[in-house]
Design a protein around this motif. Structure first.
Motif, PDB file in Angstrom:
ATOM      1  N   GLY A 102       0.769  -1.235   0.000  1.00  0.00           N
ATOM      2  CA  GLY A 102       0.000   0.000   0.000  1.00  0.00           C
ATOM      3  C   GLY A 102       0.800   1.285   0.000  1.00  0.00           C
ATOM      4  O   GLY A 102       0.356   2.284  -0.557  1.00  0.00           O
ATOM      5  N   GLU A 103       1.985   1.278   0.588  1.00  0.00           N
ATOM      6  CA  GLU A 103       2.746   2.534   0.676  1.00  0.00           C
ATOM      7  C   GLU A 103       3.412   2.935  -0.641  1.00  0.00           C
ATOM      8  O   GLU A 103       3.911   4.040  -0.769  1.00  0.00           O
ATOM      9  N   VAL A 104       3.367   2.062  -1.628  1.00  0.00           N
ATOM     10  CA  VAL A 104       3.886   2.383  -2.961  1.00  0.00           C
ATOM     11  C   VAL A 104       3.175   3.611  -3.524  1.00  0.00           C
ATOM     12  O   VAL A 104       3.753   4.378  -4.287  1.00  0.00           O
ATOM     13  N   VAL A 105       1.917   3.828  -3.131  1.00  0.00           N
ATOM     14  CA  VAL A 105       1.079   4.880  -3.701  1.00  0.00           C
ATOM     15  C   VAL A 105       1.332   6.264  -3.116  1.00  0.00           C
ATOM     16  O   VAL A 105       0.726   7.234  -3.555  1.00  0.00           O
ATOM     17  N   LYS A 146      -3.027   5.190   8.631  1.00  0.00           N
ATOM     18  CA  LYS A 146      -3.163   6.635   8.877  1.00  0.00           C
ATOM     19  C   LYS A 146      -2.567   7.458   7.729  1.00  0.00           C
ATOM     20  O   LYS A 146      -1.789   8.388   7.927  1.00  0.00           O
ATOM     21  N   ILE A 147      -2.964   7.069   6.514  1.00  0.00           N
ATOM     22  CA  ILE A 147      -2.541   7.783   5.314  1.00  0.00           C
ATOM     23  C   ILE A 147      -3.733   8.588   4.809  1.00  0.00           C
ATOM     24  O   ILE A 147      -4.789   8.031   4.503  1.00  0.00           O
ATOM     25  N   ASP A 148      -3.562   9.895   4.739  1.00  0.00           N
ATOM     26  CA  ASP A 148      -4.601  10.782   4.230  1.00  0.00           C
ATOM     27  C   ASP A 148      -4.614  10.712   2.704  1.00  0.00           C
ATOM     28  O   ASP A 148      -3.567  10.531   2.073  1.00  0.00           O
ATOM     29  N   LYS A 149      -5.800  10.868   2.115  1.00  0.00           N
ATOM     30  CA  LYS A 149      -5.929  10.822   0.653  1.00  0.00           C
ATOM     31  C   LYS A 149      -5.015  11.847  -0.030  1.00  0.00           C
ATOM     32  O   LYS A 149      -4.535  11.621  -1.133  1.00  0.00           O
ATOM     33  N   SER A 150      -4.733  12.963   0.637  1.00  0.00           N
ATOM     34  CA  SER A 150      -3.850  13.996   0.071  1.00  0.00           C
ATOM     35  C   SER A 150      -2.407  13.490  -0.066  1.00  0.00           C
ATOM     36  O   SER A 150      -1.608  14.098  -0.770  1.00  0.00           O
ATOM     37  N   VAL A 152      -1.694  10.519  -1.274  1.00  0.00           N
ATOM     38  CA  VAL A 152      -1.717   9.502  -2.324  1.00  0.00           C
ATOM     39  C   VAL A 152      -1.458  10.174  -3.677  1.00  0.00           C
ATOM     40  O   VAL A 152      -2.001  11.247  -3.958  1.00  0.00           O
ATOM     41  N   LEU A 153      -0.649   9.527  -4.504  1.00  0.00           N
ATOM     42  CA  LEU A 153      -0.368  10.055  -5.845  1.00  0.00           C
ATOM     43  C   LEU A 153      -1.667  10.294  -6.611  1.00  0.00           C
ATOM     44  O   LEU A 153      -2.611   9.500  -6.492  1.00  0.00           O
ATOM     45  N   PRO A 154      -1.728  11.344  -7.425  1.00  0.00           N
ATOM     46  CA  PRO A 154      -2.967  11.652  -8.155  1.00  0.00           C
ATOM     47  C   PRO A 154      -3.343  10.574  -9.192  1.00  0.00           C
ATOM     48  O   PRO A 154      -4.500  10.511  -9.603  1.00  0.00           O
ATOM     49  N   GLU A 155      -2.412   9.725  -9.579  1.00  0.00           N
ATOM     50  CA  GLU A 155      -2.693   8.662 -10.558  1.00  0.00           C
ATOM     51  C   GLU A 155      -3.474   7.489  -9.962  1.00  0.00           C
ATOM     52  O   GLU A 155      -3.940   6.611 -10.684  1.00  0.00           O
ATOM     53  N   ILE A 156      -3.626   7.487  -8.634  1.00  0.00           N
ATOM     54  CA  ILE A 156      -4.204   6.344  -7.930  1.00  0.00           C
ATOM     55  C   ILE A 156      -5.637   6.645  -7.501  1.00  0.00           C
ATOM     56  O   ILE A 156      -5.901   7.670  -6.864  1.00  0.00           O
ATOM     57  N   ASP A 157      -6.570   5.738  -7.804  1.00  0.00           N
ATOM     58  CA  ASP A 157      -7.940   5.832  -7.303  1.00  0.00           C
ATOM     59  C   ASP A 157      -8.012   5.132  -5.950  1.00  0.00           C
ATOM     60  O   ASP A 157      -7.481   4.025  -5.792  1.00  0.00           O
ATOM     61  N   VAL A 158      -8.677   5.760  -4.995  1.00  0.00           N
ATOM     62  CA  VAL A 158      -8.866   5.159  -3.677  1.00  0.00           C
ATOM     63  C   VAL A 158     -10.191   4.403  -3.693  1.00  0.00           C
ATOM     64  O   VAL A 158     -11.249   4.990  -3.950  1.00  0.00           O
ATOM     65  N   ASP A 159     -10.132   3.091  -3.450  1.00  0.00           N
ATOM     66  CA  ASP A 159     -11.315   2.233  -3.422  1.00  0.00           C
ATOM     67  C   ASP A 159     -11.736   1.980  -1.982  1.00  0.00           C
ATOM     68  O   ASP A 159     -10.958   2.192  -1.046  1.00  0.00           O
ATOM     69  N   LEU A 160     -12.935   1.474  -1.806  1.00  0.00           N
ATOM     70  CA  LEU A 160     -13.445   1.165  -0.478  1.00  0.00           C
ATOM     71  C   LEU A 160     -12.566   0.152   0.232  1.00  0.00           C
ATOM     72  O   LEU A 160     -12.112   0.371   1.355  1.00  0.00           O
TER      73      LEU A 160
END
Length: 181
Positions: A102-105, A146-150, A152-160
């Motif tokens: 997960g931290e790749v993103v 505890k990773i905020d969406k901000s 995350v790289l913009p190329e990545i979609d956050v799924d449920l």
């Protein structure tokens, strides 16, 4: 669904040196290899087939300054499909990041704050996205780390949740590569 042994796929796709040669044609993902032709090979990429493949990234690279090996394998796979004439609209490739992968993103800044080094995956993710690859990350994993969406790289979609994503892709006919946890 189809499940392919991750160790076998990664071993075949990450072979380096004389086993891979770059065509004179510009690769779909520049700087990464492509499978060398094997005389009389039985199975080859078929330009008439639609390739629907989900790459399951659930583990990190051995060291934080190394590119994730599944992303490296994906780049080689994409270049191989391209070399054998599979058109871009027949390449439906996606990635789901979860668990240890997960931290790749993370953005470079967030990755460096957590790992002490620059994120070595950013440029490859951007190149793969430009070549048409979809990227998804497990939202539950982001919450637990505890990773905020901000961050995350913009190329990545956050799924449920990765479990929902994996099942949805498989129900849509995608073959799943990797995972195994």
């Amino acid at each position: 669904y189809k499940r392919i042994a991750p160790a076998a796929v990664l071993a075949l796709l990450t072979v380096t040196g004389s086993a891979f040669a770059q065509d004179a044609k510009v690769a779909a993902v520049p700087g990464f290899g492509v499978a060398t032709e094997i005389p009389n090979a039985k199975e080859l990429p078929d330009p008439n087939m639609v390739y629907k493949v989900l790459f399951d990234v659930s583990k990190a690279a051995a060291k934080p300054d190394q590119v994730n090996p599944t992303l490296d394998a994906l780049a080689r796979y994409l270049n191989t499909l391209d070399k054998w004439g599979v058109p871009a609209d027949h390449r439906k490739l996606a990635v789901i990041f979860h668990q240890g992968g997960g931290e790749v993103v993370l953005t470079n800044e967030a990755y460096k704050e957590r790992k002490g080094v620059n994120n070595p995956n950013v440029a490859l993710i951007q190149s793969l996205k430009k070549a048409g690859v979809e990227f998804h990350v497990c939202g539950q994993g982001l919450l637990s780390r505890k990773i905020d969406k901000s961050q995350v790289l913009p190329e990545i979609d956050v799924d449920l949740w990765a479990l929902v994503s994996i099942v949805n892709f498989e129900m849509r006919g995608y073959a799943r590569i990797g995972g195994g946890n």
